[in-house]
Design a protein around this motif. Structure first.
Motif: not given
Length: 122
Positions: A87-94
């Motif tokens: 982390x940090x970890x970022x996730x982009x979800x449509x």
């Protein structure tokens, strides 16, 4: 169901992670930039103490996002399920609920994430 049909920017962080905390002001700016748009900002805090978690949320005034605190077992399950190595970890979800991008490279302080969210909004 409040995120159905929306883009989700998922921020995985912890109270003991200094890069995570340093990114919070940028996260707030990114949230403000997309205010009123169909973008949800979701913060998942892992393996942290509730008292410090609440203190940091208050300090950075991130009340507009959706915040979740996970205990050790929940954190372990979440990290395994989402294949989070650090982390940090970022996730982009449509809007369909598909992960379209994941990693520390889409941090809230960069232009890349703004561009990717804008593209998904079209």
């Amino acid at each position: 169901m409040e995120n159905k049909g929306k883009i989700i920017y998922l921020d995985c962080w912890a109270t003991w992670c200094s890069p995570c905390i340093k990114a919070m002001p940028n996260s707030k700016k990114l949230m403000k930039k997309f205010e009123g748009k169909d973008v949800s900002f979701v913060y998942v805090c892992i393996e942290s103490r509730e008292k410090l978690w609440k203190k940091l949320l208050s300090k950075f005034n991130l009340s507009r996002g959706q915040h979740y605190l996970m205990n050790k077992e929940q954190s372990e399950f979440f990290r395994n399920a989402m294949n989070i190595q650090g982390i940090p970890e970022y996730i982009l979800i449509n809007q369909n609920g598909d992960i379209v991008e994941q990693g520390s490279h889409i941090h809230p302080g960069g232009k890349l994430i703004e561009k990717k969210i804008t593209q998904l909004l079209k």
